[in-house]
Design a protein around this motif. Sequence first.
Motif, PDB file in Angstrom:
ATOM      1  N   GLU A  24     -34.645 -49.760 -56.154  1.00 29.22           N
ATOM      2  CA  GLU A  24     -36.068 -50.053 -56.210  1.00 29.22           C
ATOM      3  C   GLU A  24     -36.686 -50.242 -54.828  1.00 29.22           C
ATOM      4  O   GLU A  24     -37.907 -50.152 -54.681  1.00 29.22           O
ATOM      5  CB  GLU A  24     -36.307 -51.321 -57.041  1.00 29.22           C
ATOM      6  CG  GLU A  24     -35.947 -51.171 -58.502  1.00 29.22           C
ATOM      7  CD  GLU A  24     -36.872 -50.224 -59.259  1.00 29.22           C
ATOM      8  OE1 GLU A  24     -37.976 -49.948 -58.749  1.00 29.22           O
ATOM      9  OE2 GLU A  24     -36.482 -49.759 -60.341  1.00 29.22           O
ATOM     10  N   ALA A  25     -35.888 -50.502 -53.812  1.00 36.05           N
ATOM     11  CA  ALA A  25     -36.412 -50.807 -52.484  1.00 36.05           C
ATOM     12  C   ALA A  25     -36.922 -49.548 -51.784  1.00 36.05           C
ATOM     13  O   ALA A  25     -36.478 -48.426 -52.056  1.00 36.05           O
ATOM     14  CB  ALA A  25     -35.326 -51.453 -51.630  1.00 36.05           C
ATOM     15  N   SER A  26     -37.860 -49.740 -50.853  1.00 32.62           N
ATOM     16  CA  SER A  26     -38.329 -48.645 -50.004  1.00 32.62           C
ATOM     17  C   SER A  26     -37.338 -48.439 -48.861  1.00 32.62           C
ATOM     18  O   SER A  26     -36.414 -49.239 -48.651  1.00 32.62           O
ATOM     19  CB  SER A  26     -39.705 -48.968 -49.431  1.00 32.62           C
ATOM     20  OG  SER A  26     -39.597 -50.047 -48.498  1.00 32.62           O
ATOM     21  N   ALA A  27     -37.534 -47.381 -48.096  1.00 28.00           N
ATOM     22  CA  ALA A  27     -36.653 -47.117 -46.957  1.00 28.00           C
ATOM     23  C   ALA A  27     -36.670 -48.285 -45.969  1.00 28.00           C
ATOM     24  O   ALA A  27     -35.623 -48.723 -45.474  1.00 28.00           O
ATOM     25  CB  ALA A  27     -37.070 -45.824 -46.262  1.00 28.00           C
ATOM     26  N   ARG A  28     -37.843 -48.796 -45.668  1.00 29.34           N
ATOM     27  CA  ARG A  28     -37.945 -49.901 -44.704  1.00 29.34           C
ATOM     28  C   ARG A  28     -37.335 -51.185 -45.254  1.00 29.34           C
ATOM     29  O   ARG A  28     -36.716 -51.952 -44.511  1.00 29.34           O
ATOM     30  CB  ARG A  28     -39.410 -50.130 -44.316  1.00 29.34           C
ATOM     31  CG  ARG A  28     -39.971 -48.982 -43.513  1.00 29.34           C
ATOM     32  CD  ARG A  28     -41.414 -49.185 -43.078  1.00 29.34           C
ATOM     33  NE  ARG A  28     -41.841 -47.976 -42.390  1.00 29.34           N
ATOM     34  CZ  ARG A  28     -41.537 -47.695 -41.130  1.00 29.34           C
ATOM     35  NH1 ARG A  28     -40.860 -48.577 -40.423  1.00 29.34           N
ATOM     36  NH2 ARG A  28     -41.917 -46.570 -40.576  1.00 29.34           N
ATOM     37  N   ILE A  68     -39.025 -40.746 -42.865  1.00 28.89           N
ATOM     38  CA  ILE A  68     -37.715 -41.218 -42.420  1.00 28.89           C
ATOM     39  C   ILE A  68     -37.910 -42.288 -41.346  1.00 28.89           C
ATOM     40  O   ILE A  68     -38.743 -42.153 -40.459  1.00 28.89           O
ATOM     41  CB  ILE A  68     -36.831 -40.066 -41.898  1.00 28.89           C
ATOM     42  CG1 ILE A  68     -35.415 -40.559 -41.602  1.00 28.89           C
ATOM     43  CG2 ILE A  68     -37.445 -39.387 -40.678  1.00 28.89           C
ATOM     44  CD1 ILE A  68     -34.413 -39.428 -41.346  1.00 28.89           C
ATOM     45  N   VAL A  69     -37.139 -43.353 -41.470  1.00 27.25           N
ATOM     46  CA  VAL A  69     -37.162 -44.463 -40.525  1.00 27.25           C
ATOM     47  C   VAL A  69     -35.896 -44.397 -39.687  1.00 27.25           C
ATOM     48  O   VAL A  69     -34.789 -44.336 -40.235  1.00 27.25           O
ATOM     49  CB  VAL A  69     -37.219 -45.813 -41.274  1.00 27.25           C
ATOM     50  CG1 VAL A  69     -37.251 -46.974 -40.298  1.00 27.25           C
ATOM     51  CG2 VAL A  69     -38.414 -45.855 -42.217  1.00 27.25           C
ATOM     52  N   ALA A  78     -22.651 -56.465 -34.897  1.00 28.43           N
ATOM     53  CA  ALA A  78     -22.270 -55.276 -34.126  1.00 28.43           C
ATOM     54  C   ALA A  78     -23.412 -54.268 -34.099  1.00 28.43           C
ATOM     55  O   ALA A  78     -24.078 -54.042 -35.114  1.00 28.43           O
ATOM     56  CB  ALA A  78     -21.029 -54.630 -34.720  1.00 28.43           C
ATOM     57  N   PRO A  79     -23.664 -53.607 -32.956  1.00 27.12           N
ATOM     58  CA  PRO A  79     -24.777 -52.657 -32.863  1.00 27.12           C
ATOM     59  C   PRO A  79     -24.521 -51.375 -33.644  1.00 27.12           C
ATOM     60  O   PRO A  79     -23.395 -50.874 -33.695  1.00 27.12           O
ATOM     61  CB  PRO A  79     -24.867 -52.375 -31.355  1.00 27.12           C
ATOM     62  CG  PRO A  79     -23.489 -52.647 -30.843  1.00 27.12           C
ATOM     63  CD  PRO A  79     -22.937 -53.753 -31.676  1.00 27.12           C
ATOM     64  N   VAL A  80     -25.580 -50.868 -34.273  1.00 24.20           N
ATOM     65  CA  VAL A  80     -25.506 -49.614 -35.021  1.00 24.20           C
ATOM     66  C   VAL A  80     -26.816 -48.857 -34.865  1.00 24.20           C
ATOM     67  O   VAL A  80     -27.869 -49.441 -34.617  1.00 24.20           O
ATOM     68  CB  VAL A  80     -25.257 -49.845 -36.532  1.00 24.20           C
ATOM     69  CG1 VAL A  80     -23.880 -50.428 -36.792  1.00 24.20           C
ATOM     70  CG2 VAL A  80     -26.348 -50.721 -37.140  1.00 24.20           C
ATOM     71  N   PHE A  81     -26.739 -47.538 -35.004  1.00 24.57           N
ATOM     72  CA  PHE A  81     -27.923 -46.728 -35.227  1.00 24.57           C
ATOM     73  C   PHE A  81     -28.132 -46.624 -36.731  1.00 24.57           C
ATOM     74  O   PHE A  81     -27.165 -46.664 -37.513  1.00 24.57           O
ATOM     75  CB  PHE A  81     -27.756 -45.325 -34.642  1.00 24.57           C
ATOM     76  CG  PHE A  81     -27.748 -45.270 -33.145  1.00 24.57           C
ATOM     77  CD1 PHE A  81     -28.885 -45.566 -32.408  1.00 24.57           C
ATOM     78  CD2 PHE A  81     -26.601 -44.884 -32.451  1.00 24.57           C
ATOM     79  CE1 PHE A  81     -28.882 -45.514 -31.028  1.00 24.57           C
ATOM     80  CE2 PHE A  81     -26.590 -44.826 -31.072  1.00 24.57           C
ATOM     81  CZ  PHE A  81     -27.732 -45.138 -30.351  1.00 24.57           C
ATOM     82  N   VAL A  82     -29.380 -46.470 -37.175  1.00 25.73           N
ATOM     83  CA  VAL A  82     -29.641 -46.373 -38.601  1.00 25.73           C
ATOM     84  C   VAL A  82     -30.788 -45.412 -38.866  1.00 25.73           C
ATOM     85  O   VAL A  82     -31.740 -45.315 -38.081  1.00 25.73           O
ATOM     86  CB  VAL A  82     -29.958 -47.765 -39.193  1.00 25.73           C
ATOM     87  CG1 VAL A  82     -31.222 -48.350 -38.571  1.00 25.73           C
ATOM     88  CG2 VAL A  82     -30.094 -47.710 -40.711  1.00 25.73           C
ATOM     89  N   ALA A  83     -30.664 -44.647 -39.956  1.00 26.50           N
ATOM     90  CA  ALA A  83     -31.730 -43.767 -40.426  1.00 26.50           C
ATOM     91  C   ALA A  83     -31.866 -43.954 -41.926  1.00 26.50           C
ATOM     92  O   ALA A  83     -30.850 -43.975 -42.637  1.00 26.50           O
ATOM     93  CB  ALA A  83     -31.417 -42.311 -40.101  1.00 26.50           C
ATOM     94  N   ALA A  84     -33.081 -44.100 -42.414  1.00 23.41           N
ATOM     95  CA  ALA A  84     -33.318 -44.301 -43.842  1.00 23.41           C
ATOM     96  C   ALA A  84     -34.397 -43.351 -44.327  1.00 23.41           C
ATOM     97  O   ALA A  84     -35.521 -43.363 -43.816  1.00 23.41           O
ATOM     98  CB  ALA A  84     -33.729 -45.749 -44.117  1.00 23.41           C
ATOM     99  N   GLN A  85     -34.065 -42.534 -45.312  1.00 20.97           N
ATOM    100  CA  GLN A  85     -35.032 -41.601 -45.881  1.00 20.97           C
ATOM    101  C   GLN A  85     -35.879 -42.290 -46.944  1.00 20.97           C
ATOM    102  O   GLN A  85     -35.380 -43.119 -47.705  1.00 20.97           O
ATOM    103  CB  GLN A  85     -34.308 -40.409 -46.489  1.00 20.97           C
ATOM    104  CG  GLN A  85     -33.579 -39.546 -45.467  1.00 20.97           C
ATOM    105  CD  GLN A  85     -32.892 -38.366 -46.114  1.00 20.97           C
ATOM    106  OE1 GLN A  85     -31.959 -38.539 -46.888  1.00 20.97           O
ATOM    107  NE2 GLN A  85     -33.362 -37.165 -45.802  1.00 20.97           N
ATOM    108  N   LEU A 120     -29.039 -43.722 -44.631  1.00 14.39           N
ATOM    109  CA  LEU A 120     -29.408 -44.159 -45.973  1.00 14.39           C
ATOM    110  C   LEU A 120     -30.101 -42.983 -46.655  1.00 14.39           C
ATOM    111  O   LEU A 120     -31.304 -42.745 -46.468  1.00 14.39           O
ATOM    112  CB  LEU A 120     -30.336 -45.376 -45.899  1.00 14.39           C
ATOM    113  CG  LEU A 120     -29.710 -46.732 -45.533  1.00 14.39           C
ATOM    114  CD1 LEU A 120     -28.880 -46.691 -44.258  1.00 14.39           C
ATOM    115  CD2 LEU A 120     -30.779 -47.805 -45.426  1.00 14.39           C
ATOM    116  N   TYR A 121     -29.323 -42.208 -47.400  1.00 12.49           N
ATOM    117  CA  TYR A 121     -29.825 -40.977 -48.004  1.00 12.49           C
ATOM    118  C   TYR A 121     -30.711 -41.268 -49.209  1.00 12.49           C
ATOM    119  O   TYR A 121     -30.444 -42.151 -50.015  1.00 12.49           O
ATOM    120  CB  TYR A 121     -28.664 -40.105 -48.480  1.00 12.49           C
ATOM    121  CG  TYR A 121     -27.815 -39.524 -47.375  1.00 12.49           C
ATOM    122  CD1 TYR A 121     -28.179 -38.343 -46.742  1.00 12.49           C
ATOM    123  CD2 TYR A 121     -26.631 -40.146 -46.983  1.00 12.49           C
ATOM    124  CE1 TYR A 121     -27.390 -37.794 -45.744  1.00 12.49           C
ATOM    125  CE2 TYR A 121     -25.834 -39.611 -45.982  1.00 12.49           C
ATOM    126  CZ  TYR A 121     -26.216 -38.436 -45.360  1.00 12.49           C
ATOM    127  OH  TYR A 121     -25.440 -37.904 -44.375  1.00 12.49           O
TER     128      TYR A 121
END
Length: 315
Positions: A24-28, A68-69, A78-85, A120-121
Motif C-alpha cells: 500500500e505504501a508509495s515509493a517515497r 523513480i526515487v 551502513a551506507p547504501v544507495f537506493v532506488a524506488a519505483q 525497490l521494484y
Amino acid sequence: MSTLQQDSKDRPQAAGDGTASWYEASARQRVGFLLDAGSFQEFIGPQDREISPHLRLFDLPAQFDDGIVVGRGKIAGAPVFVAAQEGRFMGGAFGEVHGAKLTGLLRAARDVKSMPVLILYDTGGVRLQEANAGELAISEIIRALLEARTAGAKVVGLIGGRAGCYGGGGLIAGCCSGLAVSEHGRISVSGPEVIETNRGVEEFDSKDRALVWRTMGGRNRRLIGGADMFVDDTVRSFREAAIHLIEVAPAFGLEVLKAEQARLEERLKRFGSCADALDIWRAEGVKDVDAVPAMPARDFIALADKVQEPRHDAR
C-alpha cells in the motif's frame, strides 16, 4: 550472529510503523520505512523537475521525479544507495529519464565499489510512449548493474508493489545479487495479457487470477529459486530481508554465473514438461500443493526453506 538476527534495539530504526503494508505504501514511503530514520539524501529530486520529454507529445501528465526515487542513506547504520519505483505513476514503467536515473545510481555504485544498492521494484515494464528510449534504458541498466557487481557492490532487489516486476524490470531483477519477494511480488518478463494475446487463451488464460498468481506470484518464484527470500507484506520484513541479503549475497564472478546456468539447465530438465505450477510443486516434494496459495506466510517460508533450490547460492 548475522545482522538479521541482531535485536532491533541494537540498530538504528527505520522511519514509520514496521507493521505498515509495503504493497500500500508509495515509493517515497517505502524508502522512508526501509532506511534508518533521517538518513535519506535524494538525488535529482522533484525540485529539479527532470521530467520525461516525451509524455507531453501524447498529452499525458508528467511527474517531477519521473516515477523513480533515487539517492543514498543508511540501513542498520551502513551506507547504501537506493532506488524506488513508483507503481502509481504509469505503472512504474521505464522511460528515458526514469531509466537514466537508475543507470546513474548503479554507475555511482560501480565507482564506489563497496556500497550496496537496494532497488525497490514496482514496474509493468517499458512505457509504450517511450518504447525505444525505454528499451535502451533497460540495456544500459543491466550493463551498469553488472559493472557494479563486478566492481564489488551487491545489488539487492525488493519486490512487493502494486505493479509487480514485469518486462525489462524482470530482466533487471534476474541480474541482482539477491531478491526478496512478497505475496504480491509477481515477476515475469511477459505479463498475462501479453502471453494470452500472442499464444492464445489455451496457453495462458489471463482472466484466471489463481493461475496468474501461482505462476508469476512470489510463492512460485521462491519455490523455483527465482527469489532468495519470501517475506510477508510488512515493511519490517522487507527491511530485515534487505539487511540479510546484503550480508549473504555472493560475490559476482564467473563461477557464480556457471553455477546459476547449471541450476537453470537442471530446472528445465526437471520441470520442463510441467503444465502448471502445481505440477512443479508436486515434483519438488510438496505434499499438499492445493494448500500452498493460502498458506500463512510463516508456514510457507518454512516450506520453501525445505524444498526450493538456491538461486546462485544466495541463502
